[in-house]
Design a protein around this motif. Structure first.
Motif, short mmCIF file in Angstrom:
data_model
loop_
_atom_site.label_atom_id
_atom_site.label_comp_id
_atom_site.label_asym_id
_atom_site.label_seq_id
_atom_site.Cartn_x
_atom_site.Cartn_y
_atom_site.Cartn_z
N THR A 78 -0.18 9.12 44.61
CA THR A 78 0.81 10.05 45.16
C THR A 78 2.14 9.87 44.44
O THR A 78 2.63 8.74 44.29
N SER A 79 2.73 10.96 44.02
CA SER A 79 4.04 10.90 43.36
C SER A 79 5.13 10.55 44.35
O SER A 79 5.02 10.83 45.55
N VAL A 80 6.17 9.92 43.85
CA VAL A 80 7.31 9.57 44.69
C VAL A 80 8.59 10.14 44.10
O VAL A 80 8.66 10.48 42.91
N ILE A 81 9.57 10.22 44.97
CA ILE A 81 10.89 10.72 44.60
C ILE A 81 11.90 9.67 45.03
O ILE A 81 11.92 9.28 46.20
N LEU A 82 12.69 9.20 44.09
CA LEU A 82 13.73 8.22 44.41
C LEU A 82 15.08 8.90 44.37
O LEU A 82 15.46 9.49 43.37
N ASP A 83 15.81 8.79 45.47
CA ASP A 83 17.20 9.25 45.57
C ASP A 83 18.01 8.00 45.89
O ASP A 83 18.24 7.69 47.06
N LEU A 84 18.40 7.28 44.84
CA LEU A 84 19.07 5.99 45.01
C LEU A 84 20.54 6.02 44.64
O LEU A 84 21.17 4.97 44.57
N GLY A 85 21.07 7.18 44.37
CA GLY A 85 22.47 7.28 43.95
C GLY A 85 22.57 7.27 42.43
O GLY A 85 22.81 8.29 41.82
N LEU A 86 22.36 6.11 41.84
CA LEU A 86 22.37 5.95 40.38
C LEU A 86 23.60 6.59 39.75
O LEU A 86 23.51 7.42 38.85
N MET A 87 24.75 6.18 40.21
CA MET A 87 26.02 6.74 39.77
C MET A 87 26.40 6.36 38.34
O MET A 87 27.10 7.10 37.67
N ARG A 88 25.93 5.19 37.90
CA ARG A 88 26.33 4.71 36.57
C ARG A 88 25.17 4.79 35.59
O ARG A 88 24.01 4.67 35.98
N LYS A 89 25.50 4.97 34.35
CA LYS A 89 24.47 5.04 33.30
C LYS A 89 23.64 3.76 33.29
O LYS A 89 22.42 3.81 33.12
N ALA A 90 24.29 2.62 33.49
CA ALA A 90 23.56 1.34 33.49
C ALA A 90 22.50 1.32 34.59
O ALA A 90 21.40 0.77 34.40
N ASP A 91 22.80 1.92 35.75
CA ASP A 91 21.83 1.99 36.84
C ASP A 91 20.63 2.84 36.44
O ASP A 91 19.48 2.50 36.71
N ARG A 92 20.91 3.95 35.78
CA ARG A 92 19.84 4.84 35.33
C ARG A 92 19.02 4.19 34.22
O ARG A 92 17.79 4.30 34.19
N ASP A 93 19.69 3.47 33.32
CA ASP A 93 18.97 2.74 32.27
C ASP A 93 18.03 1.70 32.86
O ASP A 93 16.91 1.52 32.38
N ARG A 94 18.48 1.03 33.92
CA ARG A 94 17.65 0.02 34.59
C ARG A 94 16.37 0.65 35.14
O ARG A 94 15.27 0.12 34.97
N ILE A 95 16.49 1.82 35.75
CA ILE A 95 15.33 2.52 36.28
C ILE A 95 14.39 2.90 35.14
O ILE A 95 13.17 2.73 35.23
N ARG A 96 14.96 3.42 34.07
CA ARG A 96 14.15 3.81 32.91
C ARG A 96 13.39 2.60 32.36
O ARG A 96 12.19 2.68 32.05
N GLU A 97 14.06 1.46 32.25
CA GLU A 97 13.42 0.24 31.73
C GLU A 97 12.28 -0.22 32.62
O GLU A 97 11.22 -0.62 32.14
N ILE A 98 12.49 -0.16 33.94
CA ILE A 98 11.43 -0.55 34.89
C ILE A 98 10.22 0.37 34.72
O ILE A 98 9.09 -0.09 34.63
N ALA A 99 10.47 1.66 34.67
CA ALA A 99 9.37 2.63 34.54
C ALA A 99 8.62 2.44 33.23
O ALA A 99 7.38 2.47 33.21
N GLU A 100 9.36 2.24 32.15
CA GLU A 100 8.71 2.05 30.85
C GLU A 100 7.92 0.75 30.80
O GLU A 100 6.83 0.70 30.22
N ALA A 101 8.43 -0.31 31.43
CA ALA A 101 7.75 -1.61 31.41
C ALA A 101 6.38 -1.56 32.06
O ALA A 101 5.47 -2.27 31.63
#
Length: 165
Positions: A78-101
């Motif tokens: 099942t697909s999920v949707i995350l609405d975590l704020g992610l106000m800063r680029k570093a926060d978004r980069d962290r999510i991208r790194e987790i997903a890629e890993a």
């Protein structure tokens, strides 16, 4: 069926939660809304004057639980949707790194709106306590978050779904 990690981000009052809930209904996905988790778990305990360290610690706890639960949901296909704020680029980069890993299919959704419209929405939501109300956002809090938000770079928006509400 491959589950997708849909990540929503944008400035305060842009309509991220409304977008996330509509997307979840339309795509039969599970939405994880940080503000809702914060309100449910910590709302009664929020001090009159919120200190940044108090808030950051609890956001971290919520995010950890959201990630754990989202991973279990995705494991079912099942697909999920995350609405975590992610106000800063570093926060978004962290999510991208987790997903890629862990090789998660990742789709970004950038939700935005003009600042005046966002400010008015937040003020109305805070006053009316309507359907999308989760946490009290004062004008000072709105201005603080405005100062924290980092607009996405063109590279971040490459392949993203952009919604202006």
């Amino acid at each position: 069926m491959t589950a997708t990690l849909n990540v929503i981000f944008g400035p305060s009052g842009a309509g991220k939660t409304t977008y996330a809930n509509a997307f979840a209904r339309r795509e039969a996905a599970v939405a994880f809304i940080l503000d809702e988790w914060m309100a449910r778990l910590y709302g009664p305990d929020i001090p009159a004057q919120v200190e940044y360290p108090w808030l950051v610690e609890r956001v971290g706890r919520c995010e950890a639980q959201i990630w754990s639960t989202a991973a279990a949901v995705m494991a079912t296909g099942t697909s999920v949707i995350l609405d975590l704020g992610l106000m800063r680029k570093a926060d978004r980069d962290r999510i991208r790194e987790i997903a890629e890993a862990v090789e998660l299919p990742l789709q970004w959704h950038f939700v935005t709106a003009p600042q005046d419209a966002r400010r008015a929405r937040v003020a109305e939501r805070t006053q009316v306590h309507g359907k999308s109300f989760a946490l009290q956002v004062t004008p000072d809090m709105f201005e603080f978050v405005e100062g924290v938000f980092e607009a996405p770079t063109p590279e971040e928006l490459a392949g993203a779904i952009v919604s202006e509400s």
